[in-house]
Design a protein around this motif. Sequence first.
Motif, PDB file in Angstrom:
ATOM      1  N   ASP A  47       0.827  -1.199   0.000  1.00  9.96           N
ATOM      2  CA  ASP A  47       0.000   0.000   0.000  1.00  9.96           C
ATOM      3  C   ASP A  47       0.863   1.251   0.000  1.00  9.96           C
ATOM      4  OD1 ASP A  47      -2.247  -1.582   0.033  1.00  9.96           O
ATOM      5  OD2 ASP A  47      -2.645  -1.303   2.169  1.00  9.96           O
ATOM      6  N   GLU A  48       1.994   1.174   0.680  1.00 13.65           N
ATOM      7  CA  GLU A  48       2.878   2.334   0.778  1.00 13.65           C
ATOM      8  C   GLU A  48       3.440   2.717  -0.589  1.00 13.65           C
ATOM      9  OE1 GLU A  48       6.860   3.841   3.138  1.00 13.65           O
ATOM     10  OE2 GLU A  48       6.059   1.860   3.567  1.00 13.65           O
ATOM     11  N   VAL A  49       3.905   1.746  -1.364  1.00 13.24           N
ATOM     12  CA  VAL A  49       4.468   2.043  -2.680  1.00 13.24           C
ATOM     13  C   VAL A  49       3.400   2.620  -3.599  1.00 13.24           C
ATOM     14  CG1 VAL A  49       5.507   1.044  -4.760  1.00 13.24           C
ATOM     15  CG2 VAL A  49       6.316   0.347  -2.507  1.00 13.24           C
ATOM     16  N   LYS A  50       2.204   2.051  -3.563  1.00 14.61           N
ATOM     17  CA  LYS A  50       1.119   2.582  -4.392  1.00 14.61           C
ATOM     18  C   LYS A  50       0.772   4.009  -3.992  1.00 14.61           C
ATOM     19  CE  LYS A  50      -1.358  -1.172  -3.625  1.00 14.61           C
ATOM     20  NZ  LYS A  50      -2.462  -2.154  -3.618  1.00 14.61           N
ATOM     21  N   THR A  51       0.704   4.246  -2.693  1.00 17.67           N
ATOM     22  CA  THR A  51       0.367   5.588  -2.217  1.00 17.67           C
ATOM     23  C   THR A  51       1.448   6.588  -2.607  1.00 17.67           C
ATOM     24  OG1 THR A  51      -0.872   4.666  -0.362  1.00 17.67           O
ATOM     25  CG2 THR A  51      -0.210   6.966  -0.177  1.00 17.67           C
ATOM     26  N   ILE A  52       2.706   6.221  -2.427  1.00 14.87           N
ATOM     27  CA  ILE A  52       3.804   7.115  -2.786  1.00 14.87           C
ATOM     28  C   ILE A  52       3.772   7.416  -4.281  1.00 14.87           C
ATOM     29  CG2 ILE A  52       6.315   7.305  -3.017  1.00 14.87           C
ATOM     30  CD1 ILE A  52       6.504   5.750  -0.347  1.00 14.87           C
ATOM     31  N   CYS A  53       3.575   6.404  -5.083  1.00 17.65           N
ATOM     32  CA  CYS A  53       3.570   6.571  -6.535  1.00 17.65           C
ATOM     33  C   CYS A  53       2.466   7.538  -6.975  1.00 17.65           C
ATOM     34  CB  CYS A  53       3.400   5.214  -7.202  1.00 17.65           C
ATOM     35  SG  CYS A  53       3.643   5.237  -8.973  1.00 17.65           S
ATOM     36  N   LEU A  54       1.262   7.321  -6.489  1.00 14.29           N
ATOM     37  CA  LEU A  54       0.151   8.183  -6.877  1.00 14.29           C
ATOM     38  C   LEU A  54       0.279   9.580  -6.284  1.00 14.29           C
ATOM     39  CD1 LEU A  54      -2.800   5.649  -6.660  1.00 14.29           C
ATOM     40  CD2 LEU A  54      -1.789   6.638  -8.717  1.00 14.29           C
TER      41      LEU A  54
END
Length: 139
Positions: free
Chosen positions: A16-23
């Motif tokens: 979830d962290e990588v997705k959140t950072i990316c977006l």
Amino acid sequence: MLAVRENAGWRQQLSDEVKTICLTRAKCCEIIAEKYIGKGQSPSYFLLGLFSLMDTILSIPMETILDKLPLDDTIYNALCGEENEMRGVLELVISIEKGEWELMERLLNKSGIDSSKLPSIYQQALKWSVNVLNEDYLD
């Protein structure tokens, strides 16, 4: 990013962290472009932020990924680390993520971006990304 995850034979669920950072990175770059560079440039800045973690997401070197995409040279060069206006915005957003405040101040001074607006821009981008991801989880 979500389409790549679904269609790339994904072996491991993205955190979830990588997705959140990316977006968040993508949206933050877009908002900065809208406010300080020009609305016509904002989609390119969104792509810049979105693709900036593709090497992490896909576990493939950035150059290999970019060579397969029909990206504008400016975006390509910024993602490969070449200094240009787009790279400066990306580095600014990354400095916020990492809490590198001295670097952030140096980048702000070079860019002419109002430092008092930056926290609300980042907060708006983070809120947007969390909403997008929550909608994805509801489907």
